[in-house]
Design a protein around this motif. Structure first.
Motif, mmCIF file in Angstrom:
data_model
loop_
_atom_site.group_PDB
_atom_site.id
_atom_site.type_symbol
_atom_site.label_atom_id
_atom_site.label_comp_id
_atom_site.label_asym_id
_atom_site.label_seq_id
_atom_site.Cartn_x
_atom_site.Cartn_y
_atom_site.Cartn_z
ATOM 1 N N THR A 1 0.822 -1.208 0.000
ATOM 2 C CA THR A 1 0.000 0.000 0.000
ATOM 3 C C THR A 1 0.860 1.263 0.000
ATOM 4 O O THR A 1 2.051 1.235 0.309
ATOM 5 C CB THR A 1 -0.899 0.036 1.246
ATOM 6 O OG1 THR A 1 -0.057 0.072 2.417
ATOM 7 C CG2 THR A 1 -1.816 -1.171 1.300
ATOM 8 N N ASP A 2 0.200 2.382 -0.288
ATOM 9 C CA ASP A 2 0.877 3.679 -0.212
ATOM 10 C C ASP A 2 1.281 4.000 1.224
ATOM 11 O O ASP A 2 2.291 4.668 1.456
ATOM 12 C CB ASP A 2 -0.040 4.786 -0.748
ATOM 13 C CG ASP A 2 -0.245 4.702 -2.248
ATOM 14 O OD1 ASP A 2 0.584 4.052 -2.918
ATOM 15 O OD2 ASP A 2 -1.228 5.276 -2.745
ATOM 16 N N THR A 3 0.500 3.541 2.189
ATOM 17 C CA THR A 3 0.837 3.769 3.600
ATOM 18 C C THR A 3 2.164 3.117 3.938
ATOM 19 O O THR A 3 3.030 3.723 4.596
ATOM 20 C CB THR A 3 -0.267 3.198 4.512
ATOM 21 O OG1 THR A 3 -1.507 3.823 4.179
ATOM 22 C CG2 THR A 3 0.053 3.436 5.973
ATOM 23 N N PHE A 4 2.334 1.886 3.501
ATOM 24 C CA PHE A 4 3.586 1.149 3.713
ATOM 25 C C PHE A 4 4.762 1.891 3.082
ATOM 26 O O PHE A 4 5.813 2.096 3.711
ATOM 27 C CB PHE A 4 3.421 -0.244 3.110
ATOM 28 C CG PHE A 4 4.643 -1.115 3.165
ATOM 29 C CD1 PHE A 4 5.076 -1.670 4.344
ATOM 30 C CD2 PHE A 4 5.355 -1.401 1.999
ATOM 31 C CE1 PHE A 4 6.197 -2.496 4.385
ATOM 32 C CE2 PHE A 4 6.470 -2.223 2.026
ATOM 33 C CZ PHE A 4 6.891 -2.769 3.229
ATOM 34 N N LYS A 5 4.574 2.360 1.841
ATOM 35 C CA LYS A 5 5.667 3.034 1.133
ATOM 36 C C LYS A 5 5.886 4.460 1.652
ATOM 37 O O LYS A 5 6.998 4.981 1.571
ATOM 38 C CB LYS A 5 5.388 3.026 -0.372
ATOM 39 C CG LYS A 5 5.603 1.626 -0.985
ATOM 40 C CD LYS A 5 5.239 1.533 -2.444
ATOM 41 C CE LYS A 5 3.781 1.289 -2.646
ATOM 42 N NZ LYS A 5 3.435 0.886 -4.028
ATOM 43 N N ARG A 6 4.832 5.065 2.234
ATOM 44 C CA ARG A 6 4.997 6.376 2.869
ATOM 45 C C ARG A 6 5.970 6.280 4.049
ATOM 46 O O ARG A 6 6.827 7.148 4.250
ATOM 47 C CB ARG A 6 3.621 6.880 3.336
ATOM 48 C CG ARG A 6 3.566 8.330 3.900
ATOM 49 C CD ARG A 6 3.821 8.409 5.400
ATOM 50 N NE ARG A 6 3.137 7.418 6.169
ATOM 51 C CZ ARG A 6 1.947 7.572 6.738
ATOM 52 N NH1 ARG A 6 1.311 8.714 6.612
ATOM 53 N NH2 ARG A 6 1.404 6.598 7.449
ATOM 54 N N ASP A 7 5.860 5.210 4.853
ATOM 55 C CA ASP A 7 6.783 5.011 5.973
ATOM 56 C C ASP A 7 8.227 4.963 5.484
ATOM 57 O O ASP A 7 9.136 5.517 6.119
ATOM 58 C CB ASP A 7 6.455 3.712 6.711
ATOM 59 C CG ASP A 7 5.166 3.804 7.517
ATOM 60 O OD1 ASP A 7 4.546 4.885 7.528
ATOM 61 O OD2 ASP A 7 4.791 2.790 8.134
ATOM 62 N N ILE A 8 8.453 4.294 4.383
ATOM 63 C CA ILE A 8 9.805 4.169 3.825
ATOM 64 C C ILE A 8 10.356 5.539 3.442
ATOM 65 O O ILE A 8 11.509 5.876 3.741
ATOM 66 C CB ILE A 8 9.789 3.216 2.616
ATOM 67 C CG1 ILE A 8 9.530 1.783 3.087
ATOM 68 C CG2 ILE A 8 11.098 3.303 1.829
ATOM 69 C CD1 ILE A 8 9.284 0.794 1.969
ATOM 70 N N MET A 9 9.527 6.366 2.809
ATOM 71 C CA MET A 9 9.991 7.681 2.390
ATOM 72 C C MET A 9 10.251 8.596 3.587
ATOM 73 O O MET A 9 11.162 9.424 3.555
ATOM 74 C CB MET A 9 8.982 8.331 1.432
ATOM 75 C CG MET A 9 8.799 7.573 0.120
ATOM 76 S SD MET A 9 10.390 7.109 -0.675
ATOM 77 C CE MET A 9 11.077 8.745 -0.982
ATOM 78 N N LEU A 10 9.472 8.435 4.660
ATOM 79 C CA LEU A 10 9.668 9.278 5.837
ATOM 80 C C LEU A 10 11.029 9.049 6.478
ATOM 81 O O LEU A 10 11.573 9.940 7.143
ATOM 82 C CB LEU A 10 8.565 9.005 6.868
ATOM 83 C CG LEU A 10 7.175 9.569 6.555
ATOM 84 C CD1 LEU A 10 6.167 9.095 7.589
ATOM 85 C CD2 LEU A 10 7.214 11.094 6.500
ATOM 86 N N MET A 11 11.607 7.869 6.295
ATOM 87 C CA MET A 11 12.892 7.562 6.932
ATOM 88 C C MET A 11 14.040 8.403 6.400
ATOM 89 O O MET A 11 15.133 8.399 6.970
ATOM 90 C CB MET A 11 13.208 6.067 6.788
ATOM 91 C CG MET A 11 12.272 5.171 7.566
ATOM 92 S SD MET A 11 12.797 3.443 7.538
ATOM 93 C CE MET A 11 11.205 2.623 7.478
ATOM 94 N N GLY A 12 13.820 9.137 5.327
ATOM 95 C CA GLY A 12 14.870 10.006 4.796
ATOM 96 C C GLY A 12 14.834 11.411 5.357
ATOM 97 O O GLY A 12 15.726 12.220 5.065
#
Length: 651
Positions: A409-420
């Motif tokens: 999901t986009d929620t899952f991939k949003r978490d990944i982007m926040l780590m930057g």
């Protein structure tokens, strides 16, 4: 020490700089399109009337202390701490560590101390502004010769010793140390006097923007904290004189401090404990306190959300009003609600978390367009979050998407982007901290390739997007009996294991000390497993509101009755438990990440919170902040004692 008059002057300057910025100062052109007089005190009536009726009209903004609003906020801690400390001050040592010589250079730009160490014996001298390197070398030579244990040769600004002696030099400027004697919260009026409602509205927007967006200096933050908006009062009683008045109220904390100059201790002698070794280096050999983070569950920010409605319904009994969020609203019919979150309300929470001594928040991850993510959104957009980082708690229950090309999901991939993001919490030299909470086999089965593949996807994606290897911690869910998830954490490729929370219910009411014992037993059991872990401290556990008034979002086991709960702990008890966790982290090699987790910031329905709670008359000063005050004081005191240990001087 800040005075009331200085705060009034600071507010006036903030407003003047915003309305008449530097780029327009030569022409004295207002940035908002209307002329304004900005001053402390009240306007003279005749002058005000003339200005309001002139063409074009001139409005007024005045700043005044509001009488009768002082509230004592003293934390009763008078420990000294450093305001400034620089290692050099215009004299530097050439060959900082040398077999036989040290050379000083330059002229002292401020008072301080300089000296050398020969064979682990220090020879310091006091330095005054203007001392030359040559003079300092001569003074040190005289001290060495007077003691007579070794001979030193002085040539210009160079000191030398003969082999086999060794020598190194150091210099340092005087340190300003301060201590806070008292702290008072005071309300200030920023009053607007305008010739029309339109101009008053424009001036109000300018005042709000100028004060809220202003970046205070570190000194200002230490002395007065942040400006907190406390309300607005409209006064249209003089409309027949074309006077439209508005008072904007701001709460500010004023710290009364004492400051003195202190000579830096460049060569303290001896070993205090395994963490502190004084002598060469003279520095703390480990971090003072581990960073602490609190779990956020954000169903307290939008009553149009069905989860917020369920939380309000669960707590909709006078028995539970004491644990409602601090800004809760209770109607005459005893119906519970709360206002929709704003940037200002989340800024206030950020300030509360910093006061509590937290280093980061751990946000439970929900879709970006869900109001359960509203607090996260306002946190990310806040200009006040310096000093408080964040990380995410991923929930596999919202990861699977069969319509996506990669299955996520986009929620899952949003978490990944926040780590930057710069404010994202990292451990172990820059690894983004990411928690995953166990949500059961049925939910994990929906993931393409299972949890192992999802964790691999996270790691690969973060490495590709941010060139960082995330530190992934697998958390057990709220178990009611002993549960060790270390084996599964290891099998799915996590870096460490931990617990979201760890109550161990017995079927009858238990004391808070029993909950502490359950949590600390869990820490030790995880250490014994040999797998890396992050401990979780418990602020409470009491699901009776949900047991007595079940809600769909919180499925409660049929095995639980209203007798299955822990009694609430005092703020002092909770602080003691959290401080136990900091000691545990520092002493356990199985805690390589060096951080601790706290359940929770705002799990009011489940009985675990640090956040301010409900007061019958809501205001920033009337909320129950006992836990924040006591825990914050405990953490700050421990940090201060770590930096400035209470050790005797050695003559």
């Amino acid at each position: 020490m800040v005075k009331v008059c200085e705060i009034e002057a600071l507010l006036a300057k903030i407003l003047a700089d915003y309305i008449y910025p530097d780029s327009l100062i030569d022409s004295m052109t207002s940035a908002i399109g209307y002329d304004v007089k900005i001053c402390r005190g009240w306007p003279q009536e005749t002058e005000l009337g003339k200005d309001l009726k002139s063409s074009p009209a001139v409005s007024w903004i005045t700043i005044n202390q509001k009488s009768g609003t002082a509230v004592d906020k003293t934390r009763y801690n008078r420990g000294w701490h450093a305001r400034s400390c620089n290692n050099t001050f215009g004299i530097s040592s050439q060959n900082a560590i040398s077999g036989d010589s040290v050379t000083f250079q330059g002229v002292a730009a401020s008072d301080g101390v300089a000296g050398i160490v020969i064979d682990n014996v220090a020879y310091p001298v006091a330095v005054k502004t203007g001392y030359t390197a040559e003079l300092i070398a001569q003074l040190i030579e005289a001290v060495v010769e007077n003691i007579g244990q070794v001979s030193v040769l002085c040539s210009d600004s160079t000191l030398s010793v003969a082999a086999p002696h060794t020598m190194y030099g150091r210099v340092g400027k005087s340190i300003v140390v301060t201590r806070e004697l008292s702290r008072t919260e005071q309300t200030f009026n920023i009053s607007i006097f305008a010739p029309s409602i339109l101009i008053r509205d424009i001036l109000e927007q300018a005042v709000m923007t100028a004060v809220l967006e202003n970046e205070l200096t570190e000194t200002d933050k230490n002395e007065i904290g942040y400006f907190i908006f406390a309300g607005r009062e409209v006064d249209d009683s003089n409309l027949n004189t074309n006077l439209y008045r508005l008072n904007l109220l701001w709460k500010i904390e004023i710290g009364w401090t004492q400051s003195v100059n202190s000579v830096p201790a460049l060569w303290p002698v001896g070993i205090v404990n395994s963490d502190w070794a004084f002598g060469v280096g003279g520095e703390n050999m480990s971090s003072v306190l581990p960073p602490l983070g609190a779990i956020r569950f954000d169903a307290w920010h939008d009553m149009s959300n069905v989860i917020d409605e369920q939380c309000a319904a669960a707590l909709n009994s006078e028995e539970w009003f004491y644990r409602l969020p601090g800004n809760a609203i209770i109607s005459a019919e005893n119906e519970v609600a709360w206002p929709t979150a704003t940037q200002e309300s989340i800024n206030q929470e950020i300030s509360d978390a910093i006061s509590c001594g937290l280093s980061f928040w751990a946000f439970e991850s929900y879709p970006e367009n869900d109001s359960l993510s509203l607090a996260l959104s306002f946190y990310l957009s806040s200009n006040s979050k310096k000093g408080l980082q964040f990380c995410m708690i991923g929930q596999p229950s919202n990861w699977a998407d069969t319509t996506s090309c990669d299955g996520y999901t986009d929620t899952f991939k949003r978490d990944i982007m926040l780590m930057g993001r710069d404010e994202y919490m990292t451990v172990l030299s820059g690894r983004p901290l990411y928690f995953i909470i166990n949500r059961g086999n049925s939910q994990l089965a929906k993931l393409p390739g299972g949890l192992s593949r999802a964790i691999g996807f996270i790691r690969e994606s973060v490495l590709e997007a941010h060139n960082k290897n995330p530190y992934i911690v697998y958390l057990s869910d709220s178990a009611i009996s002993d549960y060790d998830n270390a084996d599964i954490a290891k099998s799915v490729g996590a870096d460490a294991a931990g617990a979201y929370c760890n109550p161990r219910l017995s079927g009858s009411p238990q004391t808070y000390s029993a909950l502490v014992n359950a949590a600390e037993t869990d820490w030790n059991d995880r250490v014994n497993s040999g797998f890396p872990m992050i401990p979780t401290a418990m602020t409470g556990w009491d699901q009776r509101p949900l047991i007595e008034n079940p809600q769909a979002f919180y499925p409660i086991s049929s095995e639980l009755s209203s007798e299955n709960y822990y009694e609430a702990g005092t703020a002092t008890d909770i602080a003691s438990h959290i401080m136990n966790m900091t000691t545990f982290i520092k002493n356990a090699s199985e805690c390589p990440a060096g951080v601790g987790l706290i359940y929770a910031w705002n799990q009011f329905t489940e009985g675990g919170w640090l956040s301010p709670t409900y007061s019958a008359t809501y205001s920033a000063s009337s909320r129950n902040t006992d836990r924040i005050s006591v825990i914050g004081s405990s953490i700050n005191n421990a940090a201060r004692e770590g930096v400035y240990p209470d050790i005797p001087f050695i003559a």
